[in-house]
Write a protein that holds these residues in place. Structure first.
Motif: not given
Length: 310
Positions: A172-194
């Protein structure tokens, strides 16, 4: 399929024979691992062009210490594979050993990714702000008392005879993926369980040497939220993974050393702007040394054990 099932059943029954396991929990263990494991992502632009980006700190050094029921590891990268293209890497893992149980907690952060090189003359596209931060955990239980998972993972036991076991594991866990580029900010929050019904079998050779094979299929679900300057979407989907492990080692009363080979593959049934790519094979070399702990550590461990009645 029938032959594979027969092999697994044979391993399970042959692992039920009595064997001796030497406990080193009263010893202090220090361990050094050197491994080559990369982290990569699949980038999709406008749903048309896709390419893989990787962190440059491929070679990593992990320093660990285990005593009694606790283990701590700090993982860092001493070098970069592409000169001035630097990636930042941090990784800390805490392990708790309670009889047949193994509990892990892990913090991991990687920043600075570059397009995977497909040609020696290719200029690497940089994604310096692409960052992943994760907090994960796993809970494992060894069904067969005659098999030692600690012998493989923590090195605070010595399995002297051949045996195998199913090791059901909840991840189980939480992962946050983020990026900043010419198009603006990007975020992806993932909650996983397996859940993963892992199986290991250790074959000992002349007591001190061993070879272990393991297979760990996993099936789970991911709850994800993806945000950018122009969109906000939430979804859930099934995840699948498969891991093969092959470990060779040598163990005595004072040292444990060996090599581990991992073959990982994962699959997520969802098209996204940023997807994890974990179809990787990697190897690691390790060396562990056991010695008597300092008096203050013995006293502290005794006090903690009395307080929580371990």
């Amino acid at each position: 399929m029938k032959q594979a099932l027969l092999v697994v059943i044979t391993f399970i029954f042959t692992s039920s024979y009595a064997q001796d396991i030497v406990d080193f929990s009263n010893k202090m263990l220090v361990k050094v691992d050197f491994n080559k494991q990369s982290e990569s992502f699949l980038i999709t632009d406008d749903g048309e062009r896709s390419f893989i980006v990787e962190a440059n700190n491929v070679y990593k050094l992990k320093c660990s210490a285990n005593y009694k029921f606790l283990g701590l590891s700090i993982n860092f990268s001493p070098s970069s594979t592409h000169g001035n293209n630097q990636s930042k890497f941090r990784n800390i893992q805490l392990r708790v050993f309670l009889k047949q149980w193994l509990q892990t907690f892990e913090y991991r952060k990687v920043q600075g990714f570059y397009q995977e090189r497909t040609n020696i003359n290719t200029t690497l596209a940089a994604f310096p702000n692409l960052k992943t931060t994760s907090f994960t955990g796993s809970t494992s239980y060894t069904l067969n008392d005659n098999f030692s998972l600690k012998h493989l993972v923590a090195l605070n036991e010595w399995q002297k005879s051949s045996a195998g076991s199913l090791v059901p594991t909840l991840n189980y866990g939480f992962n946050r993926l983020s990026d900043v580029n010419e198009t603006g900010k990007y975020f992806q929050n993932n909650f996983d369980i397996s859940i993963s019904p892992m199986y290991y079998y250790t074959r000992t050779i002349k007591t001190n040497y061993f070879v272990t094979g393991g297979i760990a299929p996993a099936l789970g679900i991911r709850f994800s939220n993806e945000k950018s300057e122009h969109s906000n979407a939430s979804y859930s989907f099934v995840t699948k993974a498969l891991n093969f492990k092959l470990q060779f080692g040598y163990t005595t009363n004072s040292i444990s050393t060996g090599a581990v080979f991992n073959f990982d593959s994962s699959e997520a049934k969802k098209a996204s702007a940023r997807n994890f790519v974990n179809d990787k094979s990697y190897a690691s070399l390790y060396f562990g040394y056991r010695f008597d702990p300092p008096p203050f550590l013995k006293q502290s461990s005794k006090w903690v054990k009395e307080q929580i009645d371990l």
